[in-house]
Design a protein around this motif. Structure first.
Motif, PDB file in Angstrom:
ATOM      1  N   ASP A 128      -6.629 -23.103  21.919  1.00 33.25           N
ATOM      2  CA  ASP A 128      -5.906 -24.369  22.039  1.00 33.25           C
ATOM      3  C   ASP A 128      -4.451 -24.119  21.651  1.00 33.25           C
ATOM      4  O   ASP A 128      -4.049 -22.982  21.414  1.00 33.25           O
ATOM      5  N   LEU A 130      -1.134 -25.745  19.138  1.00 33.51           N
ATOM      6  CA  LEU A 130      -0.657 -26.675  18.122  1.00 33.51           C
ATOM      7  C   LEU A 130       0.754 -27.065  18.505  1.00 33.51           C
ATOM      8  O   LEU A 130       1.585 -26.205  18.815  1.00 33.51           O
ATOM      9  N   LEU A 181       3.957 -20.807  12.554  1.00 34.43           N
ATOM     10  CA  LEU A 181       3.949 -22.191  12.086  1.00 34.43           C
ATOM     11  C   LEU A 181       5.340 -22.603  11.607  1.00 34.43           C
ATOM     12  O   LEU A 181       5.804 -23.697  11.897  1.00 34.43           O
ATOM     13  N   THR A 193      -0.238 -20.923  19.815  1.00 32.92           N
ATOM     14  CA  THR A 193      -1.561 -20.848  20.423  1.00 32.92           C
ATOM     15  C   THR A 193      -2.454 -19.854  19.704  1.00 32.92           C
ATOM     16  O   THR A 193      -2.048 -18.759  19.346  1.00 32.92           O
ATOM     17  N   ASP A 196      -8.890 -23.033  18.214  1.00 29.88           N
ATOM     18  CA  ASP A 196      -8.814 -24.394  17.672  1.00 29.88           C
ATOM     19  C   ASP A 196      -9.258 -24.457  16.216  1.00 29.88           C
ATOM     20  O   ASP A 196      -8.752 -25.260  15.435  1.00 29.88           O
ATOM     21  N   LEU A 199      -6.197 -23.458  14.195  1.00 29.97           N
ATOM     22  CA  LEU A 199      -5.178 -24.508  14.277  1.00 29.97           C
ATOM     23  C   LEU A 199      -5.578 -25.731  13.456  1.00 29.97           C
ATOM     24  O   LEU A 199      -4.738 -26.358  12.807  1.00 29.97           O
ATOM     25  N   TYR A 202      -4.732 -25.234   9.833  1.00 29.15           N
ATOM     26  CA  TYR A 202      -3.318 -25.451   9.536  1.00 29.15           C
ATOM     27  C   TYR A 202      -2.981 -26.938   9.523  1.00 29.15           C
ATOM     28  O   TYR A 202      -2.299 -27.435   8.629  1.00 29.15           O
ATOM     29  N   ALA A 203      -3.451 -27.636  10.554  1.00 27.57           N
ATOM     30  CA  ALA A 203      -3.119 -29.054  10.677  1.00 27.57           C
ATOM     31  C   ALA A 203      -3.657 -29.871   9.511  1.00 27.57           C
ATOM     32  O   ALA A 203      -3.109 -30.923   9.172  1.00 27.57           O
ATOM     33  N   PHE A 212       1.969 -32.087  12.914  1.00 25.44           N
ATOM     34  CA  PHE A 212       1.467 -31.352  14.079  1.00 25.44           C
ATOM     35  C   PHE A 212       0.268 -32.056  14.694  1.00 25.44           C
ATOM     36  O   PHE A 212      -0.367 -32.910  14.072  1.00 25.44           O
ATOM     37  N   LYS A 213      -0.043 -31.652  15.921  1.00 19.21           N
ATOM     38  CA  LYS A 213      -1.233 -32.173  16.592  1.00 19.21           C
ATOM     39  C   LYS A 213      -1.826 -31.072  17.474  1.00 19.21           C
ATOM     40  O   LYS A 213      -1.118 -30.172  17.945  1.00 19.21           O
ATOM     41  N   LEU A 214      -3.124 -31.140  17.677  1.00 18.03           N
ATOM     42  CA  LEU A 214      -3.807 -30.216  18.583  1.00 18.03           C
ATOM     43  C   LEU A 214      -3.649 -30.707  20.013  1.00 18.03           C
ATOM     44  O   LEU A 214      -3.707 -31.914  20.278  1.00 18.03           O
ATOM     45  N   TYR A 264     -12.539 -31.437  12.663  1.00 18.41           N
ATOM     46  CA  TYR A 264     -12.754 -30.432  13.696  1.00 18.41           C
ATOM     47  C   TYR A 264     -14.169 -30.569  14.255  1.00 18.41           C
ATOM     48  O   TYR A 264     -15.150 -30.557  13.520  1.00 18.41           O
TER      49      TYR A 264
END
Length: 278
Positions: A128, A130, A181, A193, A196, A199, A202-203, A212-214, A264
């Motif tokens: 995915d 971020l 990041l 990238t 997921d 990511l 981190y989010a 941030f957003k996925l 998640y």
């Protein structure tokens, strides 16, 4: 003369015993577990997966999986020596025998399987991106073309985007995800990238909430495996341990513990030995 020789022999034996005792002290487990050491490669900079915290502790899903596996192999948590396994170094660490096994968001691929063996898979993730929370220019994978895209040297994600998804993306490869990041936060790059699961970790960090957003793009299947040396008997032993981890509920508990705060939505535990193709 005979007495002198006997005295010398006794002194030599005493010296050897003291030397042996000294060696034993050097190898003694400083955590007090007193068990046999095992060296495990993990990531040090991936929240939710493998992270070395400022106080010297290790957290994340891979850490929990590796600790469970090591226990099944006869090692206490205190017997584990954690070693950083950066993406570009993983095969070399195994081939040189620097680690016993690696659990470091290590996707099983045909190329890697030529150099090392994999137990598992133990997690199915998806590639995915971020993005910054206020970015409305990247809504689908094709929008990555002509964007500055960051990933880590040696990762499958970088090459996957460049060859299959957005050939015109301006790929920036750094040594670690934390560097990407920082670049994303400072608008040096437009997207980060990787998997997921990484990511999401981190989010979910408190200092980044709301920033941030996925993207929500399932651009590939990433089958996380535990890497061992080619031909190692550990592969079968680790597979048995992973099967037990799933059956006794420890796998689900580790997922909830490490990924729950990021909301998640993980895939169910994969079947050992079955790699899901992209």
């Amino acid at each position: 003369m005979k007495v002198h020789k006997a005295t010398v022999a006794a002194a030599a034996a005493l010296a050897l015993s003291l030397t042996a005792a000294g060696c034993g002290d050097d190898n003694k487990d400083d955590t007090g577990s007193g068990g046999k050491k095992i060296t495990v490669g993990i990531k040090f900079d991936q929240p939710g997966i493998g992270l070395k915290t400022p106080d010297g502790k290790y957290t994340g899903f891979d850490v929990d999986v590796a600790t469970y596996v090591a226990k099944q192999l006869g090692h206490k948590a205190g017997d584990i020596q954690w070693k950083e396994a950066k993406s570009a170094d993983r095969e070399t660490l195994l081939q040189r025998g620097d680690v016993d096994f690696i659990a470091a968001s290590y996707s099983i691929t045909p190329t890697r399987s030529e150099k090392v063996d994999f137990a598992g898979p133990y997690l199915l993730a998806h590639q995915d991106v971020l993005l910054r929370a206020d970015d409305d220019t990247i809504k689908q994978p094709a929008d990555l073309n002509d964007k500055k895209l960051c990933s880590v040297t040696g990762s499958t994600s970088a090459q996957n985007v460049k060859t299959k998804i957005a050939p015109n993306a301006q790929l920036q490869q750094y040594g670690g995800y934390s560097e990407c990041l920082t670049g994303l936060e400072n608008k040096v790059v437009d997207a980060l990238t990787t998997d997921d699961s990484i990511l999401a970790g981190y989010a979910a960090q408190s200092q980044f909430k709301g920033k941030f957003k996925l993207g929500g793009f399932k651009m590939s299947n990433e089958n996380y495996g535990i890497g061992v040396q080619k031909g190692s008997a550990l592969k079968a032993q680790i597979n048995t341990a992973l099967e037990k981890m799933v059956s006794d509920g420890s796998w689900d508990a580790a997922v909830k513990k490490n990924f729950g705060p990021a909301n998640y939505h993980n895939e169910p535990a994969p079947k050992i030995g079955v790699v899901v193709s992209s």
